[in-house]
Design a protein around this motif. Structure first.
Motif, mmCIF file in Angstrom:
data_model
loop_
_atom_site.group_PDB
_atom_site.id
_atom_site.type_symbol
_atom_site.label_atom_id
_atom_site.label_comp_id
_atom_site.label_asym_id
_atom_site.label_seq_id
_atom_site.Cartn_x
_atom_site.Cartn_y
_atom_site.Cartn_z
ATOM 1 N N VAL A 131 0.859 -1.188 0.000
ATOM 2 C CA VAL A 131 0.000 0.000 0.000
ATOM 3 C C VAL A 131 0.891 1.231 0.000
ATOM 4 C CG1 VAL A 131 -1.758 -1.219 1.365
ATOM 5 C CG2 VAL A 131 -0.242 0.426 2.486
ATOM 6 N N GLU A 132 0.357 2.317 -0.563
ATOM 7 C CA GLU A 132 1.025 3.615 -0.517
ATOM 8 C C GLU A 132 -0.035 4.678 -0.251
ATOM 9 O OE1 GLU A 132 4.201 3.230 -0.743
ATOM 10 O OE2 GLU A 132 4.350 1.350 -1.874
ATOM 11 N N ALA A 133 0.268 5.587 0.669
ATOM 12 C CA ALA A 133 -0.600 6.734 0.972
ATOM 13 C C ALA A 133 0.234 7.991 0.743
ATOM 14 C CB ALA A 133 -1.106 6.671 2.407
ATOM 15 N N ILE A 134 -0.102 8.740 -0.320
ATOM 16 C CA ILE A 134 0.761 9.815 -0.814
ATOM 17 C C ILE A 134 0.055 11.160 -0.731
ATOM 18 C CG2 ILE A 134 1.981 10.672 -2.872
ATOM 19 C CD1 ILE A 134 2.117 7.674 -3.752
ATOM 20 N N GLY A 135 0.765 12.145 -0.202
ATOM 21 C CA GLY A 135 0.266 13.508 -0.268
ATOM 22 C C GLY A 135 0.000 14.175 1.057
ATOM 23 N N VAL A 136 0.074 13.464 2.158
ATOM 24 C CA VAL A 136 -0.203 14.051 3.477
ATOM 25 C C VAL A 136 0.851 13.563 4.467
ATOM 26 C CG1 VAL A 136 -1.817 14.184 5.404
ATOM 27 C CG2 VAL A 136 -2.683 14.208 3.054
ATOM 28 N N ASP A 137 1.479 14.479 5.173
ATOM 29 C CA ASP A 137 2.435 14.127 6.222
ATOM 30 C C ASP A 137 1.728 14.256 7.562
ATOM 31 O OD1 ASP A 137 4.507 13.685 7.918
ATOM 32 O OD2 ASP A 137 5.770 15.329 7.229
ATOM 33 N N ASP A 138 1.142 13.165 8.000
ATOM 34 C CA ASP A 138 0.340 13.163 9.223
ATOM 35 C C ASP A 138 0.676 11.902 10.009
ATOM 36 O OD1 ASP A 138 -1.663 12.951 11.180
ATOM 37 O OD2 ASP A 138 -3.166 13.905 9.900
ATOM 38 N N PRO A 139 1.115 12.030 11.271
ATOM 39 C CA PRO A 139 1.437 10.838 12.065
ATOM 40 C C PRO A 139 0.274 9.847 12.150
ATOM 41 C CG PRO A 139 2.209 12.815 13.179
ATOM 42 C CD PRO A 139 1.391 13.283 12.015
ATOM 43 N N ALA A 140 -0.970 10.348 12.104
ATOM 44 C CA ALA A 140 -2.126 9.448 12.155
ATOM 45 C C ALA A 140 -2.183 8.568 10.913
ATOM 46 C CB ALA A 140 -3.421 10.257 12.287
ATOM 47 N N LEU A 141 -1.760 9.101 9.758
ATOM 48 C CA LEU A 141 -1.730 8.310 8.535
ATOM 49 C C LEU A 141 -0.627 7.255 8.613
ATOM 50 C CD1 LEU A 141 -2.959 7.916 5.724
ATOM 51 C CD2 LEU A 141 -1.298 9.587 4.858
ATOM 52 N N ASP A 142 0.519 7.623 9.172
ATOM 53 C CA ASP A 142 1.584 6.631 9.384
ATOM 54 C C ASP A 142 1.051 5.468 10.218
ATOM 55 O OD1 ASP A 142 2.862 8.941 8.424
ATOM 56 O OD2 ASP A 142 4.716 8.484 9.499
ATOM 57 N N ALA A 143 0.375 5.806 11.309
ATOM 58 C CA ALA A 143 -0.156 4.773 12.191
ATOM 59 C C ALA A 143 -1.200 3.921 11.477
ATOM 60 C CB ALA A 143 -0.757 5.416 13.444
ATOM 61 N N GLU A 144 -2.018 4.542 10.615
ATOM 62 C CA GLU A 144 -3.017 3.772 9.864
ATOM 63 C C GLU A 144 -2.346 2.735 8.983
ATOM 64 O OE1 GLU A 144 -6.594 5.429 7.575
ATOM 65 O OE2 GLU A 144 -5.157 4.939 5.967
ATOM 66 N N VAL A 145 -1.295 3.135 8.267
ATOM 67 C CA VAL A 145 -0.596 2.205 7.379
ATOM 68 C C VAL A 145 -0.016 1.038 8.172
ATOM 69 C CG1 VAL A 145 1.430 1.975 5.889
ATOM 70 C CG2 VAL A 145 -0.134 3.899 5.575
ATOM 71 N N VAL A 146 0.623 1.331 9.288
ATOM 72 C CA VAL A 146 1.182 0.267 10.125
ATOM 73 C C VAL A 146 0.073 -0.650 10.632
ATOM 74 C CG1 VAL A 146 2.432 -0.233 12.253
ATOM 75 C CG2 VAL A 146 3.157 1.682 10.812
ATOM 76 N N ALA A 147 -1.031 -0.073 11.061
ATOM 77 C CA ALA A 147 -2.137 -0.852 11.615
ATOM 78 C C ALA A 147 -2.794 -1.736 10.559
ATOM 79 C CB ALA A 147 -3.176 0.077 12.240
ATOM 80 N N ILE A 148 -2.844 -1.270 9.309
ATOM 81 C CA ILE A 148 -3.407 -2.089 8.226
ATOM 82 C C ILE A 148 -2.589 -3.366 8.057
ATOM 83 C CG2 ILE A 148 -3.684 -2.215 5.715
ATOM 84 C CD1 ILE A 148 -4.442 0.763 5.805
#
Length: 424
Positions: A131-148
């Motif tokens: 997966v890749e989530a591009i365009g936002v530097d947000d710690p919550a998004l980092d955590a979402e990717v790890v949690a997925i």
């Protein structure tokens, strides 16, 4: 078979019945991403060699030693993809996805290629879900990717995996740390190859698995102790979100991923049941990759690549089956050509209703056909002969209990659909 064709060395075949586990792992990891709103992207199997040289990093082992690179018929240098992130970022830039709603959230699956010494869990054609989530530097998004990723493993039934995480800092704190680490490493009694690596990419030396190198670098300065105030706040926020989501982790200050583009949040999932090849997936943030690949914007991103092959091995180590043993729910046993004609039509109707069906083909006798039904793992067998056809009835046998009953042919599709779907 010595004179016949075989698969290339280091490239596994997945054939039934074991392939069911492979498919269940791949689809299970993808499903966790889809539940979080990640859309599918299908990437080329080969790309311009410069994409990987620039995006992954020329000093990495992947680029310098492991890529399958060749000239095509137009004398262009192309490379079988060794990883997915650079290709995804290229597609985002090419198709202007970065000019739409952000973050761009994408998932993918397929084979990747690295020329490595083949061994258990390390293949030259490796299968990954990413997966890749591009365009936002947000710690919550980092955590979402790890949690997925963590949720994907747990959905499959994996329990003994471990998440290791750290921060590799950003453009403000990395240069000073790199200089400090390089100075330390070059003061050691290292072999020439390792000294060259220290000059080109000193972080990679910390990832060296050789015992004598690990002993020499035991007191090396660590990035996590030299984070800027903003990088530290970012990392602490990521850990806080993981705590709130109930995702367990271990902070590993020596964690170094094998690709140059990682910054800030960096993580790996490991499974001790796999021996030396304990990594089953990992990823991190890559804040400068879009710029490096020629994007007009400097959008950050975060993603992961999870090894399907290694996850299959991890499940085997835990004796967990992600896929059912049965390849079908219902097995049809025709006694004669007229019965086969009827069962072919019934099988089509059942499949359309979502029921998995197989038939005994080739005019087998009753005994052989029932053995095939047992081997299929089906729950029910449908036995049909001329006598039943004349009465417009069919015999339904529960292969688990041995109970048999007759029912009208016209009603068997609805009955079986209810029984099978109710038990899933």
């Amino acid at each position: 078979m010595s004179a016949g064709f075989q698969a290339p060395r280091g490239i596994p075949d997945y054939v039934p019945p074991g392939s069911a586990q492979f498919v269940a792992v791949r689809d299970g990891l993808l499903q966790a991403a889809r539940l979080a709103g990640y859309g599918h992207i299908e990437l080329p199997v080969f790309e311009d060699t410069a994409l990987f040289a620039r995006g992954v990093g020329e000093s990495t082992d992947v680029v310098s030693k492991e890529m399958y690179t060749f000239a095509d018929r137009g004398d262009r240098s192309v490379t079988l993809r060794p990883e997915g992130t650079a290709g995804v970022m290229r597609a985002v830039i090419q198709h202007g996805l970065d000019r739409g709603a952000l973050p761009v959230k994408l998932s993918y699956a397929g084979p990747f290629f690295r020329y490595e010494k083949p061994q258990t869990g390390r293949y030259r054609q490796l299968q990954q879900v990413g997966v890749e989530a591009i365009g936002v530097d947000d710690p919550a998004l980092d955590a979402e990717v790890v949690a997925i990723a963590d949720e994907g493993y747990r959905r499959l039934g994996l329990r003994n995996h471990r998440l290791e995480i750290t921060s590799l800092g950003d453009g403000t704190d990395r240069p000073a740390y790199r200089e400090r680490l390089q100075e330390f490493l070059l003061s050691l009694d290292l072999d020439e190859d390792t000294r060259n690596r220290a000059r080109l990419n000193p972080l990679r030396v910390l990832d060296d698995k050789r015992p004598h190198v690990r002993e020499l670098t035991a007191d090396a300065p660590l990035m996590i102790d030299h984070l800027s105030e903003s990088s530290r706040a970012h990392f602490d926020a990521v850990l806080g979100h993981l705590d709130r989501m109930g995702v367990a982790y271990v902070v590993n200050p020596r964690l170094v991923r094998g690709l140059d583009y990682y910054t800030k949040t960096t993580f790996e999932f490991v499974h001790d049941g796999l021996g030396a090849q304990s990594g089953i997936g990992g990823g991190g943030r890559y804040d400068g990759l879009m710029r490096d690949l020629g994007g007009k914007q400097e959008l950050s991103g975060i993603g992961f690549g999870l090894g399907v092959d290694r996850t299959v091995l991890a499940l085997e180590a835990e004796n967990v089956a992600a896929a059912p043993d049965a390849r079908c729910d219902v097995f049809g046993v025709p006694m004669g050509e007229n019965a086969l004609d009827e069962l072919v039509a019934l099988a089509a109707a059942l499949r359309a209703a979502g029921v998995r069906v197989d038939l005994a083909y080739g005019g087998r006798g009753l005994k052989g056909a029932m053995k095939a039904a047992d081997r299929s793992g089906a729950r029910y067998a449908l036995v049909l002969g001329d006598r039943e056809l004349e009465a417009r009835e069919i015999e339904v046998k529960d292969l688990g209990t041995g109970h048999q009953q007759r029912m009208p042919i016209d009603g068997v599709v609805a009955w079986l659909r209810a029984q099978v779907l109710l038990s899933r």
